[in-house]
Design a protein around this motif. Structure first.
Motif, PDB file in Angstrom:
ATOM      1  N   PHE A 101       0.848  -1.190   0.000  1.00 24.73           N
ATOM      2  CA  PHE A 101       0.000   0.000   0.000  1.00 24.73           C
ATOM      3  C   PHE A 101       0.883   1.239   0.000  1.00 24.73           C
ATOM      4  CE2 PHE A 101      -2.918   2.922   2.420  1.00 24.73           C
ATOM      5  CZ  PHE A 101      -3.886   2.999   1.447  1.00 24.73           C
TER       6      PHE A 101
ATOM      7  N   SER B  18       1.565   3.891   1.348  1.00 27.87           N
ATOM      8  CA  SER B  18       1.386   4.729   2.536  1.00 27.87           C
ATOM      9  C   SER B  18       2.629   5.562   2.779  1.00 27.87           C
ATOM     10  CB  SER B  18       1.090   3.849   3.750  1.00 27.87           C
ATOM     11  OG  SER B  18       0.893   4.614   4.912  1.00 27.87           O
TER      12      SER B  18
ATOM     13  N   THR C 180       4.755  -1.633  -7.102  1.00 32.20           N
ATOM     14  CA  THR C 180       3.538  -0.844  -7.325  1.00 32.20           C
ATOM     15  C   THR C 180       3.848   0.426  -8.105  1.00 32.20           C
ATOM     16  OG1 THR C 180       2.486  -1.692  -5.308  1.00 32.20           O
ATOM     17  CG2 THR C 180       1.659   0.399  -6.190  1.00 32.20           C
TER      18      THR C 180
ATOM     19  N   HIS D 249      -6.597   3.701 -10.346  1.00 36.75           N
ATOM     20  CA  HIS D 249      -6.954   3.177  -9.026  1.00 36.75           C
ATOM     21  C   HIS D 249      -5.807   3.329  -8.032  1.00 36.75           C
ATOM     22  CE1 HIS D 249      -4.532  -0.553  -9.065  1.00 36.75           C
ATOM     23  NE2 HIS D 249      -4.704  -0.514 -10.370  1.00 36.75           N
ATOM     24  N   VAL D 250      -4.557   3.364  -8.536  1.00 37.30           N
ATOM     25  CA  VAL D 250      -3.418   3.578  -7.638  1.00 37.30           C
ATOM     26  C   VAL D 250      -3.476   4.981  -7.041  1.00 37.30           C
ATOM     27  CG1 VAL D 250      -0.908   3.664  -7.457  1.00 37.30           C
ATOM     28  CG2 VAL D 250      -2.004   1.938  -8.901  1.00 37.30           C
TER      29      VAL D 250
ATOM     30  N   LYS E  45      -6.190   6.566  -6.537  1.00 38.54           N
ATOM     31  CA  LYS E  45      -7.281   6.489  -5.565  1.00 38.54           C
ATOM     32  C   LYS E  45      -6.773   5.925  -4.247  1.00 38.54           C
ATOM     33  CE  LYS E  45     -11.822   4.359  -4.834  1.00 38.54           C
ATOM     34  NZ  LYS E  45     -12.856   3.461  -5.413  1.00 38.54           N
ATOM     35  N   GLU E  46      -5.940   4.877  -4.325  1.00 36.45           N
ATOM     36  CA  GLU E  46      -5.370   4.285  -3.114  1.00 36.45           C
ATOM     37  C   GLU E  46      -4.497   5.297  -2.378  1.00 36.45           C
ATOM     38  OE1 GLU E  46      -3.265   0.846  -4.326  1.00 36.45           O
ATOM     39  OE2 GLU E  46      -5.072  -0.349  -4.722  1.00 36.45           O
TER      40      GLU E  46
ATOM     41  N   ILE F 201      -6.691   7.739  -0.591  1.00 36.84           N
ATOM     42  CA  ILE F 201      -7.222   7.119   0.622  1.00 36.84           C
ATOM     43  C   ILE F 201      -6.154   7.086   1.705  1.00 36.84           C
ATOM     44  CG2 ILE F 201      -8.093   4.955   1.609  1.00 36.84           C
ATOM     45  CD1 ILE F 201      -9.405   4.408  -1.109  1.00 36.84           C
ATOM     46  N   SER F 202      -4.917   6.777   1.291  1.00 32.33           N
ATOM     47  CA  SER F 202      -3.814   6.731   2.240  1.00 32.33           C
ATOM     48  C   SER F 202      -3.593   8.086   2.908  1.00 32.33           C
ATOM     49  CB  SER F 202      -2.536   6.293   1.522  1.00 32.33           C
ATOM     50  OG  SER F 202      -1.409   6.441   2.350  1.00 32.33           O
TER      51      SER F 202
END
Length: 291
Positions: free
Chosen positions: A52, A54, A202, A261-262, A264-265, A268-269
């Motif tokens: 993720f 982060s 990623t 979508h990455v 988007k992640e 969110i992070s």
């Protein structure tokens, strides 16, 4: 270059981070720092395991704020609101940290986009054989990015160490000794070599199909953003900056080929990391105080 950045990158970021807490009790400050570090480490291990994107910076700052507020109330954090309207170079405290965390992400995105548009114009009539030259330049761009990444990332830990030495009475003022700088540089280097492959995969392959010129655009954009942030003494997220620069490069090249979508992640992070580590560090501090 990560190692050299940590050794030679100065202490401005470290002093910004160490100035976020106003707690004067040495024992209480040590407890807060311990809780913040455990919370940040827990969050970072989880992010590494799941790949993720982060931010360790967001996690550490969230841990400091959460534990600080739990220990001594909201006034235990130096927010810097009163300095918000002063000239930019005088902005400090949490206002400065949050401003650069957001601004650096925007700069990474816009910088990547503009770099790709520039190189497209520059190389629009070039043959594929130019990739050999681009790859050579990429080594230089990557070295610069890695230097400022090492500088910014290592100084976050150095800021915590400076606070620990002050709170424990080892030093009478905030000081960053060379042994601490060398230790952080070494551990950052070992961690990069052995622990970041999931996140590297990623960023390197799951956002946009990078060719040498795309990599060059992203490295230059990320390096400049990290360098400016480090010179300004602002702790920022290298993961988020580099991710956004790749998205910016892809958007300029062909938006349909970007795996959005990455992004988007990452969004969110940005939203959940700091509140999440605030809660975790608060719980950990209460456990520490009851032991």
């Amino acid at each position: 270059m990560n190692f050299l950045g940590a050794i030679l990158g100065g202490s401005a970021v470290a002093f910004t981070l160490s100035g976020l807490l106003t707690i004067t009790s040495g024992v209480l400050l040590l407890q807060v720092l311990l809780a913040a570090l455990i919370a940040a480490a827990t969050w970072n291990i989880g992010a590494w395991y799941f790949g993720f994107p982060s931010s360790s910076t967001h996690a550490l700052i969230g841990g400091l704020i959460g534990a600080g507020i739990t220990a001594a109330g909201i006034e235990s954090v130096y927010w810097g609101v009163a300095e918000f309207l002063v000239p930019p170079h005088e902005i400090t405290g949490m206002v400065k940290v949050m401003l650069f965390l957001i601004l650096s992400i925007v700069l990474g995105l816009v910088g990547g986009y503009l770099m790709r548009r520039c190189t497209w114009l520059l190389f629009r009539n070039a043959k594929r054989t130019i990739n050999r030259s681009i790859i050579r330049v990429n080594w230089v761009a990557t070295a610069g990015m890695a230097f400022f990444n090492g500088s910014n990332d290592a100084q976050k830990q150095l800021g915590i160490i400076a606070l620990v030495l002050l709170a424990s009475g080892e030093y009478a003022a905030l000081t960053v000794p060379f042994w601490a700088r060398f230790a952080c540089a070494s551990l950052l280097t070992v961690g990069t070599l052995g622990g970041g492959w999931r996140i590297m995969k990623t960023i390197g392959s799951k956002i946009f199909a990078l060719e040498p010129v795309h990599s060059l655009d992203s490295q230059i954009s990320s390096g400049v953003t990290l360098g400016l942030s480090t010179l300004a003494g602002a702790p920022v997220s290298s993961t988020h900056i580099i991710t956004m620069s790749v998205i910016g490069v892809g958007a300029a090249d062909n938006p349909r080929n970007v795996r959005w979508h990455v992004g988007k992640e990452l969004f969110i992070s940005v939203i959940v990391t700091m509140p999440g580590t605030m809660v975790i560090s608060s719980i950990i501090l209460m456990i520490i105080q009851n032991i």
